[in-house]
Design a protein around this motif. Structure first.
Motif, mmCIF file in Angstrom:
data_model
loop_
_atom_site.group_PDB
_atom_site.id
_atom_site.type_symbol
_atom_site.label_atom_id
_atom_site.label_comp_id
_atom_site.label_asym_id
_atom_site.label_seq_id
_atom_site.Cartn_x
_atom_site.Cartn_y
_atom_site.Cartn_z
ATOM 1 N N PHE A 187 76.069 -35.147 45.294
ATOM 2 C CA PHE A 187 77.529 -35.020 45.241
ATOM 3 C C PHE A 187 78.125 -35.921 44.158
ATOM 4 O O PHE A 187 79.118 -35.568 43.530
ATOM 5 N N THR A 188 77.524 -37.079 43.949
ATOM 6 C CA THR A 188 78.003 -37.947 42.867
ATOM 7 C C THR A 188 77.807 -37.273 41.516
ATOM 8 O O THR A 188 78.686 -37.325 40.643
ATOM 9 N N HIS A 189 76.664 -36.616 41.336
ATOM 10 C CA HIS A 189 76.395 -35.911 40.075
ATOM 11 C C HIS A 189 77.346 -34.723 39.899
ATOM 12 O O HIS A 189 77.874 -34.501 38.802
ATOM 13 N N ILE A 190 77.559 -33.947 40.964
ATOM 14 C CA ILE A 190 78.444 -32.775 40.861
ATOM 15 C C ILE A 190 79.872 -33.202 40.551
ATOM 16 O O ILE A 190 80.566 -32.586 39.722
ATOM 17 N N MET A 218 78.043 -41.620 34.270
ATOM 18 C CA MET A 218 78.543 -40.902 35.443
ATOM 19 C C MET A 218 77.595 -39.787 35.873
ATOM 20 O O MET A 218 77.412 -39.540 37.068
ATOM 21 N N LEU A 219 77.012 -39.111 34.906
ATOM 22 C CA LEU A 219 76.171 -37.959 35.224
ATOM 23 C C LEU A 219 74.808 -38.342 35.776
ATOM 24 O O LEU A 219 74.267 -37.649 36.653
ATOM 25 N N TYR A 220 74.227 -39.425 35.286
ATOM 26 C CA TYR A 220 72.839 -39.711 35.623
ATOM 27 C C TYR A 220 72.624 -41.088 36.249
ATOM 28 O O TYR A 220 71.928 -41.210 37.266
ATOM 29 N N VAL A 221 73.231 -42.125 35.682
ATOM 30 C CA VAL A 221 72.945 -43.487 36.161
ATOM 31 C C VAL A 221 73.541 -43.711 37.549
ATOM 32 O O VAL A 221 72.853 -44.228 38.455
ATOM 33 N N PHE A 222 74.801 -43.333 37.748
ATOM 34 C CA PHE A 222 75.431 -43.559 39.053
ATOM 35 C C PHE A 222 74.737 -42.791 40.183
ATOM 36 O O PHE A 222 74.471 -43.354 41.249
ATOM 37 N N PRO A 223 74.432 -41.491 40.015
ATOM 38 C CA PRO A 223 73.724 -40.790 41.101
ATOM 39 C C PRO A 223 72.363 -41.401 41.416
ATOM 40 O O PRO A 223 71.996 -41.524 42.592
ATOM 41 N N ILE A 224 71.625 -41.779 40.376
ATOM 42 C CA ILE A 224 70.314 -42.410 40.617
ATOM 43 C C ILE A 224 70.494 -43.753 41.319
ATOM 44 O O ILE A 224 69.719 -44.122 42.210
ATOM 45 N N GLY A 225 71.545 -44.483 40.933
ATOM 46 C CA GLY A 225 71.806 -45.769 41.569
ATOM 47 C C GLY A 225 72.110 -45.631 43.049
ATOM 48 O O GLY A 225 71.697 -46.483 43.856
#
Length: 354
Positions: A187-190, A218-225
């Protein structure tokens, strides 16, 4: 020190727990889960108008991107003048870069406040801000499919309550936590992809290197985090994160659709105004920009009809009127002052010859 944050957060959560506890029971795990979820919904509803202002401000900043890029090139060696011109441009267009950051800045202390309140649900504690001793015990003893809401899988110096102290089971905790971690990352990525897609409509805004870096974060680092940091967070925080992203997705859809409709309506009205001011076919436009006047009707000269014309007798010769200044022409074909003058002159010449 931060009691002005902890008390409001605990109060909203306390109110929702009372409401859902009346339906499902005060000690039920679903009552505590829903109290966390609706804590998020309450705060996001309060921040709805600032979010709309954030979207409008971002839209204006995107529209000003070409002009801002021109100013950066023009005043590349004069930072002070560049700052003045940027502020002037933003004031003229009604854009406020700080206004777009308000919803995010408000959510940060809420997250910190909720994290602190959940840490204070400890066995044997008699109070936790708005929660009394019975409510603290209820939270500690409750579980959601065998998982403890206040426990973390990996213990750190910030994990004041361990899974073993709350009487939880690691397997049950992972069964509930892993799907929530994955959902939180997705959901963070979307949500980030939706925001980036809106920015992609303005190539000038996307050309900024800082914007490109932030979009990748926003697209990759935050969702992985979120996925990697899930085991270090209490289970209730993951419910908070998932519900917050779900609200953001729905809110973005509604707000963007509303703003797009408003802009389309403005464009239609502008097109109608241009069409109304445009000259009609065969009509000269006025130089002053006002609506051109209707062409005046040209009165046609009256012509005599067949009723007013005199009747002509059979065999009669047409009567022609002489032009102004011309001598009248004799009916016999000669010219002179009187009819028949040409015949009398010839007769006199004939008598003299005889």
């Amino acid at each position: 020190m931060l009691n002005f944050i902890y008390y409001p957060v605990s109060f909203i959560m306390w109110v929702w727990h009372k409401a859902f506890g009346f339906i499902f029971g005060a000690d039920a795990g679903i009552s505590w889960v829903l109290s966390v979820i609706f804590l998020v919904f309450t705060l996001r509803a309060i921040l709805y108008k600032p979010f709309v202002g954030q979207v409008r401000s971002m839209r204006k900043m995107q529209e000003m991107a070409p002009e801002m890029q021109r100013l950066r090139k023009k005043y590349a060696n004069d930072r002070q003048k560049l700052t003045q011109e940027m502020q002037k441009l933003q004031a003229e267009n009604g854009a406020n870069p700080l206004g777009g950051c308000l919803p995010v800045l408000v959510q940060v202390p809420v997250f910190i406040g909720l994290f602190h309140v959940l840490r204070e649900f400890k066995p044997g504690k008699t109070e936790n801000y708005f929660f009394g001793a019975d409510e603290v015990r209820s939270f500690v003893d409750s579980s959601f499919f065998g998982a403890k809401l206040g426990a973390t899988v990996v213990n750190t110096q910030y994990s004041t309550v361990t899974l073993q102290e709350l009487g939880g089971n690691l397997t049950s905790q992972l069964i509930v936590m892993i799907p929530l971690m994955i959902l939180a990352g997705i959901f963070t990525h979307i949500t980030a992809r939706h925001s980036v897609a809106r920015q992609a409509a303005n190539p000038a805004a996307m050309a900024n290197s800082q914007t490109a870096i932030m979009n990748k974060l926003m697209l990759y680092v935050f969702p992985i985090g979120v996925v990697v940091g899930g085991p270090f967070l209490p289970l209730a925080i993951l419910f908070y994160w998932v519900s917050n992203n779900l609200w953001t997705l729905g809110q973005q859809y509604v707000v963007y659709k509303r703003i797009d409709a408003e802009e389309a309506e403005k464009k239609d009205k502008a097109a109608q105004n241009r069409n109304a001011l445009a000259p009609k076919p065969g009509q000269k436009p006025n130089r002053n920009g006002s609506t051109p006047a209707e062409p005046e009707a040209v009165e046609e000269p009256e012509t005599e009809t067949t009723e007013s014309a005199p009747e002509k007798k059979p065999g009669a010769k047409p009567v022609t009127k002489p032009k102004p200044g011309a001598k009248p022409v004799n009916r016999s074909g000669g010219s002179g002052g009187r009819p028949g003058g040409g015949n009398r002159t010839q007769a006199r010449k004939g008598k003299k010859r005889r």
